[in-house]
Design a protein around this motif. Structure first.
Motif, PDB file in Angstrom:
ATOM      1  N   GLY A 403       0.817  -1.208   0.000  1.00 27.06           N
ATOM      2  CA  GLY A 403       0.000   0.000   0.000  1.00 27.06           C
ATOM      3  C   GLY A 403       0.848   1.253   0.000  1.00 27.06           C
ATOM      4  N   PHE A 404       1.917   1.241   0.780  1.00 28.19           N
ATOM      5  CA  PHE A 404       2.791   2.406   0.870  1.00 28.19           C
ATOM      6  C   PHE A 404       3.458   2.697  -0.471  1.00 28.19           C
ATOM      7  N   LEU A 405       3.985   1.659  -1.120  1.00 33.17           N
ATOM      8  CA  LEU A 405       4.703   1.856  -2.378  1.00 33.17           C
ATOM      9  C   LEU A 405       3.752   2.185  -3.525  1.00 33.17           C
ATOM     10  N   THR A 406       2.561   1.586  -3.525  1.00 35.54           N
ATOM     11  CA  THR A 406       1.595   1.894  -4.581  1.00 35.54           C
ATOM     12  C   THR A 406       1.177   3.356  -4.514  1.00 35.54           C
ATOM     13  N   ALA A 407       0.922   3.837  -3.307  1.00 31.18           N
ATOM     14  CA  ALA A 407       0.611   5.259  -3.156  1.00 31.18           C
ATOM     15  C   ALA A 407       1.802   6.113  -3.569  1.00 31.18           C
ATOM     16  N   GLY A 408       3.021   5.596  -3.327  1.00 29.65           N
ATOM     17  CA  GLY A 408       4.217   6.342  -3.686  1.00 29.65           C
ATOM     18  C   GLY A 408       4.433   6.479  -5.181  1.00 29.65           C
ATOM     19  N   TRP A 409       3.749   5.655  -5.989  1.00 27.85           N
ATOM     20  CA  TRP A 409       3.849   5.803  -7.439  1.00 27.85           C
ATOM     21  C   TRP A 409       3.339   7.170  -7.879  1.00 27.85           C
ATOM     22  N   PHE A 410       2.423   7.754  -7.115  1.00 27.90           N
ATOM     23  CA  PHE A 410       1.834   9.046  -7.454  1.00 27.90           C
ATOM     24  C   PHE A 410       2.363  10.167  -6.565  1.00 27.90           C
ATOM     25  N   LEU A 411       3.320   9.854  -5.684  1.00 30.61           N
ATOM     26  CA  LEU A 411       3.816  10.845  -4.730  1.00 30.61           C
ATOM     27  C   LEU A 411       5.340  10.865  -4.755  1.00 30.61           C
ATOM     28  N   SER A 412       5.920  11.998  -4.413  1.00 28.32           N
ATOM     29  CA  SER A 412       7.380  12.116  -4.340  1.00 28.32           C
ATOM     30  C   SER A 412       7.831  11.855  -2.912  1.00 28.32           C
ATOM     31  N   ARG A 413       7.813  10.579  -2.532  1.00 23.83           N
ATOM     32  CA  ARG A 413       8.142  10.211  -1.161  1.00 23.83           C
ATOM     33  C   ARG A 413       9.125   9.040  -1.151  1.00 23.83           C
ATOM     34  N   ALA A 414      10.193   9.148  -1.928  1.00 20.93           N
ATOM     35  CA  ALA A 414      11.128   8.032  -2.047  1.00 20.93           C
ATOM     36  C   ALA A 414      11.860   7.755  -0.740  1.00 20.93           C
ATOM     37  N   LEU A 415      12.191   8.800   0.008  1.00 20.96           N
ATOM     38  CA  LEU A 415      12.969   8.638   1.234  1.00 20.96           C
ATOM     39  C   LEU A 415      12.127   8.907   2.466  1.00 20.96           C
ATOM     40  N   SER A 416      10.906   8.464   2.445  1.00 21.83           N
ATOM     41  CA  SER A 416      10.056   8.590   3.625  1.00 21.83           C
ATOM     42  C   SER A 416      10.586   7.692   4.733  1.00 21.83           C
ATOM     43  N   PRO A 417      10.765   8.200   5.946  1.00 23.68           N
ATOM     44  CA  PRO A 417      11.285   7.355   7.036  1.00 23.68           C
ATOM     45  C   PRO A 417      10.374   6.196   7.383  1.00 23.68           C
ATOM     46  N   TRP A 418       9.089   6.309   7.071  1.00 24.25           N
ATOM     47  CA  TRP A 418       8.146   5.250   7.432  1.00 24.25           C
ATOM     48  C   TRP A 418       8.335   4.017   6.558  1.00 24.25           C
ATOM     49  N   MET A 419       8.735   4.226   5.309  1.00 23.77           N
ATOM     50  CA  MET A 419       9.023   3.080   4.457  1.00 23.77           C
ATOM     51  C   MET A 419      10.220   2.292   5.000  1.00 23.77           C
ATOM     52  N   PHE A 420      11.240   3.009   5.450  1.00 28.00           N
ATOM     53  CA  PHE A 420      12.413   2.345   6.005  1.00 28.00           C
ATOM     54  C   PHE A 420      12.116   1.751   7.380  1.00 28.00           C
ATOM     55  N   MET A 421      11.157   2.325   8.086  1.00 28.00           N
ATOM     56  CA  MET A 421      10.710   1.722   9.343  1.00 28.00           C
ATOM     57  C   MET A 421      10.125   0.347   9.085  1.00 28.00           C
ATOM     58  N   TYR A 422       9.306   0.214   8.039  1.00 27.55           N
ATOM     59  CA  TYR A 422       8.751  -1.094   7.697  1.00 27.55           C
ATOM     60  C   TYR A 422       9.873  -2.058   7.295  1.00 27.55           C
ATOM     61  N   GLY A 423      10.898  -1.539   6.602  1.00 24.28           N
ATOM     62  CA  GLY A 423      12.039  -2.388   6.270  1.00 24.28           C
ATOM     63  C   GLY A 423      12.738  -2.896   7.514  1.00 24.28           C
ATOM     64  N   GLY A 424      12.867  -2.042   8.529  1.00 21.34           N
ATOM     65  CA  GLY A 424      13.454  -2.469   9.785  1.00 21.34           C
ATOM     66  C   GLY A 424      12.607  -3.511  10.499  1.00 21.34           C
ATOM     67  N   MET A 425      11.290  -3.357  10.430  1.00 27.07           N
ATOM     68  CA  MET A 425      10.392  -4.330  11.050  1.00 27.07           C
ATOM     69  C   MET A 425      10.488  -5.684  10.347  1.00 27.07           C
ATOM     70  N   ILE A 426      10.676  -5.659   9.043  1.00 26.75           N
ATOM     71  CA  ILE A 426      10.825  -6.912   8.297  1.00 26.75           C
ATOM     72  C   ILE A 426      12.110  -7.624   8.707  1.00 26.75           C
ATOM     73  N   LEU A 427      13.188  -6.864   8.847  1.00 30.18           N
ATOM     74  CA  LEU A 427      14.444  -7.473   9.291  1.00 30.18           C
ATOM     75  C   LEU A 427      14.311  -8.003  10.718  1.00 30.18           C
ATOM     76  N   ALA A 428      13.606  -7.271  11.581  1.00 35.25           N
ATOM     77  CA  ALA A 428      13.371  -7.747  12.944  1.00 35.25           C
ATOM     78  C   ALA A 428      12.576  -9.044  12.935  1.00 35.25           C
ATOM     79  N   LEU A 429      11.604  -9.148  12.026  1.00 34.86           N
ATOM     80  CA  LEU A 429      10.818 -10.378  11.919  1.00 34.86           C
ATOM     81  C   LEU A 429      11.685 -11.541  11.462  1.00 34.86           C
ATOM     82  N   GLN A 430      12.625 -11.288  10.573  1.00 29.99           N
ATOM     83  CA  GLN A 430      13.539 -12.345  10.147  1.00 29.99           C
ATOM     84  C   GLN A 430      14.389 -12.832  11.322  1.00 29.99           C
ATOM     85  N   ASN A 431      14.852 -11.907  12.163  1.00 32.41           N
ATOM     86  CA  ASN A 431      15.610 -12.301  13.349  1.00 32.41           C
ATOM     87  C   ASN A 431      14.751 -13.099  14.321  1.00 32.41           C
TER      88      ASN A 431
END
Length: 475
Positions: A403-431
């Motif tokens: 949902g975040f990335l699909t909305a980002g197709w129409f928005l200039s939010r490439a370096l939104s901290p919330w996207m990287f927060m989800y990336g951190g949560m994914i890595l935490a889930l892998q651990n």
């Protein structure tokens, strides 16, 4: 303590320091919180193997690239300022990756963001009904006034992009009781949808449609899911979701013109780009597309790092969504061959002492308990107790990122901290999964780099083809 400061930092970053601390915000309380969070998180860096993860390499390289790009295109001072401005992105990734160790931690972070969003929604609605002008929580004047947040989400599109990604995360609170789900899922989702409606973000509407398609396709099929999502989207537009603005190629003509300019920027600055956050300075509007924004501002090198971060994160969630304990993805046992008959006897004794939290699923030895209300088994240390829980969280995070990335197709939010927060949560889930004997096959770095570059080229080709089709249609 580390997770407490992480939670406090994420809440502060979302609702802004003035809201959370009032007059004390002049003392830069957010910096103090971030430093405390980093210091208390340092002991977890080694065990988490964070510095060995491809996502970490990608985010560090991207950080260096955007700094050098601004230094070359503007000045050393601008580059240093951008180096500092990138810190919320780094903190959002590192703190969640290091300190989210149980499902409860995921829930608390999502709860904090939900409460922050609810704060903005309530205040925006009250100001809208009372016709308060100007309002901190409303953007625009006249007939179209759009809900927004403060701080890092002080734009309606920024706010909507986060809110649309929070909707699938609310299902982390799913209960066994249908009645309880009305309060833990139904009401929160209704509040978030109300906020999206008041923000009138068309990009967020498309992102929500993508979530519906991805979540419903396994139950009703891809084509029926697309039909249902399209019907819901058309119905929302009829009820004023876009605030009376048209949703068509003609309505987005100025954005497509910005994409054309982005292609020109890429041609003139292919490697390091024109400098982060300079698209709007060199063009009359910003890119209105995260792909074009990142590629034009940070060059192909920075864009490839951005793609690499997302590629590894999404690939990890997909694989965790089907992973099983004590085996590789190929289904082969993870146990190493015993060095001697004595070692083999010790391994047999260890297996005999294992308990089974779920029929047919072995988990590490130790007391296991069922926590009422959470609906899943957890071990005594509070870690996730089985593959179904890991799989469920992975699927929800995949929906959120979609949902975040699909909305980002129409928005200039490439370096939104919330996207990287989800990336951190994914890595935490892998651990978390690895602590439960759920391992993923490690991808070789050349494979990751090759796929990232090919995907980056494919995304740029998609944007270019979109412009060519528009040109052929005479739009």
């Amino acid at each position: 303590m580390a997770f407490f400061f992480t939670l406090l930092y994420m809440l502060t970053a979302f609702v802004s320091p003035p809201v959370l601390f009032g007059d004390l915000h002049v003392y830069h309380v957010e910096i103090i919180i971030s430093l405390l969070a980093i210091v208390t998180s340092l002991p977890a860096v080694g065990p988490s193997r964070l510095l060995q993860r491809p996502q970490t390499w990608a985010i560090f390289t991207l950080w260096i690239v955007i700094t050098i790009s601004l230094m070359l295109n503007t000045s050393m001072r601008e580059g240093a300022a951008e180096f500092y401005a990138f810190l919320p992105v780094v903190f959002g990734y590192f703190l969640t990756a290091l300190n989210c160790k149980t499902k409860r931690h995921f829930q608390l972070i999502i709860l904090a963001l939900f409460l922050g969003a609810l704060y903005f929604i309530v205040h925006g609605y009250l100001d809208l009904t009372a016709n308060v002008s100007p309002s901190l929580y409303l953007y625009g004047e006249g007939t179209l006034r759009r809900l927004r947040g403060l701080g890092l989400v002080n734009d309606p599109n920024d706010f909507s992009q986060v809110v649309v990604s929070l909707i699938p995360c609310v299902f982390l609170f799913r209960q066994r009781s249908t009645f309880l789900n009305i309060f833990t899922i139904g009401l929160p989702v209704a509040c978030l949808l109300t906020g999206l409606f008041l923000a009138h973000s068309r990009g967020a509407g498309v992102g929500l449609m993508a979530i519906v398609i991805l979540s419903a396709r396994r139950r009703i099929g891809t084509i029926p899911a697309i039909i249902v999502a399209g019907t819901l989207f058309a119905g929302s537009l009829a009820f004023g979701w876009s605030g009376g603005r048209d949703v068509s190629v003609e309505a987005g003509a100025d954005r497509l013109d910005a994409w054309v300019m982005g292609i020109e920027f890429i041609k003139t600055h292919p490697l390091l780009g024109i400098g982060h956050d300079r698209f709007g300075e060199l063009n009359y509007i910003t890119a209105h597309n995260s792909i074009m924004q990142c590629a034009a501002e940070d060059g192909f090198l920075g864009f490839s790092c951005w793609v690499m971060f997302l590629f590894v994160s999404i690939r990890t969630t997909v694989r965790l969504g089907t992973a099983t304990p004590a085996t590789e993805e190929s289904g082969q046992p993870m146990a190493a061959a015993p060095a001697s008959p004595k070692d083999a006897w010790a391994m047999m004794l260890a297996r005999s002492k294992q308990t089974e939290a779920i029929p047919g699923m072995a988990v590490p030895s130790g007391p296991a308990v069922i926590v009422p209300g959470w609906g899943t088994a957890e071990l005594a240390d509070g870690s996730a107790g089985g593959a179904p829980e890991i799989q469920g969280i992975a699927k929800l995070l995949l929906l959120a990122l979609t949902g975040f990335l699909t909305a980002g197709w129409f928005l200039s939010r490439a370096l939104s901290p919330w996207m990287f927060m989800y990336g951190g949560m994914i890595l935490a889930l892998q651990n978390m999964a690895e602590r439960r004997n759920i391992f993923l096959t490690k991808d070789p770095l050349p494979f990751i780099l090759r796929c990232s570059i090919l995907i980056a080229l494919g995304l740029l080709a998609l944007v270019y083809l979109t412009l060519k089709v528009r040109s052929k249609m005479g739009q």
